[in-house]
Structure formats: structure tokens, C-alpha cells
Design an enzyme around this catalytic site. Structure first.
Site, PDB file in Angstrom:
ATOM      1  N   ARG A   1      11.535 -49.580  52.486  1.00  0.00           N
ATOM      2  CA  ARG A   1      12.107 -50.310  51.356  1.00  0.00           C
ATOM      3  C   ARG A   1      13.454 -50.947  51.649  1.00  0.00           C
ATOM      4  NH1 ARG A   1       9.315 -46.204  49.292  1.00  0.00           N
ATOM      5  NH2 ARG A   1       7.827 -46.682  47.660  1.00  0.00           N
TER       6      ARG A   1
ATOM      7  N   HIS B   1       6.168 -35.795  49.714  1.00  0.00           N
ATOM      8  CA  HIS B   1       5.140 -36.824  49.806  1.00  0.00           C
ATOM      9  C   HIS B   1       4.060 -36.470  50.825  1.00  0.00           C
ATOM     10  CE1 HIS B   1       8.405 -39.762  48.159  1.00  0.00           C
ATOM     11  NE2 HIS B   1       7.833 -39.045  47.204  1.00  0.00           N
TER      12      HIS B   1
ATOM     13  N   CYS C   1     -15.723 -37.146  55.806  1.00  0.00           N
ATOM     14  CA  CYS C   1     -15.512 -35.697  55.896  1.00  0.00           C
ATOM     15  C   CYS C   1     -16.715 -35.039  56.564  1.00  0.00           C
ATOM     16  CB  CYS C   1     -15.319 -35.127  54.491  1.00  0.00           C
ATOM     17  SG  CYS C   1     -15.219 -33.321  54.424  1.00  0.00           S
TER      18      CYS C   1
END
Length: 254
Positions: free
Chosen positions: A35, A122, A155
Site C-alpha cells: 500500500r 492475517h 485438496c
């Protein structure tokens, strides 16, 4: 264990230092700031779709591009820098330290911080998870499958869609991790916000919570943040040199 008592190391009471780290702490390791003025989202707004949950789940081409992006990610070549190492030295000095990181690169742990003392708000890029059955495996294994010719590996347990074990845009933070981070912020005597713009919520609010509960707030960041007015000290110097000096002083003076 998430009680405030559990956050303190045993022995004589020493000030608890909490460190909220953002992308700026890892730029010296070669990982770009997303950012900042030259950040990835500003250079390539389309790249944000690759880490947006709804786009990722709904578009196989986005997933294929995401896996190619992961193959090229500098996070897997990065090594801890002087700032990460300084945090470890502070922890090894006997000072109670807790790291709350917005980063997903795992460099705090790679530098030697104990896993239990690092809260990854996060998530982590070093693992993958199934969006259906929630089975978890290593990113290394998933990338090996991509390299072997599976552009969007499924998966192995249930055939569901795999994603990195990071919190994508549009996903909620793990409530347990966030709850523990809030307890750390409330219990901290010193709260450092390092290399973060303090604009992404709810992570940014931890700085305000710490200040409201009496912590000495120190901000180390190149650009102004919304919480500068609450800080006892704001440091604009390069993190790689400023943070080691700051933490060495904390280790000496307690």
C-alpha cells in the site's frame, strides 16, 4: 491460554513490550509494500483480485493466476533482516515480548521468535488450507504440484478449492487470534507500531487500544499514520537502523 496473566513471563515483573509489525518491517528483506507510494496495489490494481476471496472462489482463471503469483513470491526467498533480528534479541534479553504481525511472510519466526509469541493476524503464506474441509498442508507441497503441471491444485482430502492460509480481502480475521491480540494490546506497557500505515482495521485499532490502556505508544513508520497524535514518540528513520537502536534501549532500561 489467553488470559492477561498468561501473557506475562514468569519471574520478576518486567514491562511487556508489544510490537505490531506491518509490511515496512519486511521491505529490507525484499518483500514489497502493498500500500505504500510504490506498492503493488498502486502499480497493478488488478493484482488485488488475486487475493480477494469472492473473485478467487468464483473464477478458476483468477486461481491459476494466484498460484503463478505464489510461485514467484519473494516471501519464499526472503530472509529476516536487522529489524526482525533486533526483536529476537529483545526477547532473548528477558524482556516479555509479543509480536502482533500483519505480515504473512513468517520472517519473525524465521529470525528466532518463538511461535507462541507471534500472532499472525492475517495468517501465513507458508501453508495452504482447503476452503471446504479445512485440511491444512504446506505451501511447499502445493507449489510443487503447480510446478509439476497442476495449475489449480485441488485438496487431496476432499477435492475442494485450496487457498493460501492467509486472510484474503473479504474474509474475517480469526476471532481467537484477534482476541488474544486485543488482550496483548491492553496488557502492554510499551506498544510499538512498526512499518504499518495503521489504516487497515481492525489491526490498526490495536494501537489506540494500547494507548487507551496506558501503554507508551511508539510509532516507527516512514509516512504519517492516523494514530500519530496518540503516540509518545514518532520515528521516521529507516526501520532497519531505527528499530535495533530503539529496542536495544528498551532492553537496557526495561
Amino acid at each position: 491460554m489467553t488470559s492477561v496473566d498468561a501473557l506475562q513471563d514468569r519471574g520478576p515483573r518486567r514491562p511487556l513490550v508489544a510490537i505490531l509489525s506491518g509490511a515496512g518491517i519486511s521491505t529490507d528483506s525484499g518483500i514489497p509494500d502493498y500500500r505504500g507510494p510504490n506498492g503493488l496495489w498502486r502499480r497493478d490494481p488488478e493484482a488485488e483480485k488475486l487475493v480477494t476471496y469472492d473473485a478467487y472462489m468464483g473464477d478458476p482463471e483468477i486461481r491459476r493466476r494466484s498460484w503463478r503469483m505464489r510461485q514467484e513470491s519473494p516471501a519464499f526467498r526472503a530472509r529476516p533482516n536487522a529489524a526482525h533480528e533486533a526483536v529476537v534479541r529483545l526477547e532473548r534479553s528477558g524482556t516479555p515480548v509479543r509480536v502482533i504481525t500483519q505480515n504473512v511472510d513468517g520472517l519473525h519466526q524465521a529470525a528466532g521468535m518463538p511461535e507462541r509469541k507471534v500472532l499472525e493476524l492475517h495468517g501465513t503464506v507458508r501453508a495452504v488450507t482447503c476452503t471446504r474441509c479445512h485440511a491444512r498442508s504446506s505451501m511447499e507441497e502445493a507449489l510443487a504440484r503447480v510446478a509439476a503441471g497442476e495449475p489449480d491444485p485441488a485438496c487431496r482430502e476432499c477435492g475442494g478449492i485450496l487457498k493460501s492460509a492467509t486472510v484474503m480481502f473479504g474474509e474475517r480475521l480469526d476471532p481467537q487470534v484477534l482476541g488474544t491480540a486485543l488482550e496483548v494490546a491492553k496488557a502492554a506497557d510499551v506498544f510499538l507500531a512498526v512499518g504499518t500505515t495503521l489504516q487497515v482495521q481492525p489491526a490498526a485499532s490495536l494501537a489506540g487500544v494500547a494507548a487507551e490502556h496506558g501503554a507508551r505508544l511508539i510509532i516507527v513508520n516512514a509516512e504519517p499514520t492516523p494514530y500519530d497524535g496518540l503516540a509518545a514518540e514518532v520515528i521516521r528513520e529507516p526501520i532497519g537502523s531505527a528499530l535495533p537502536a530503539l529496542l536495544e534501549g528498551l532492553a537496557q532500561h526495561g
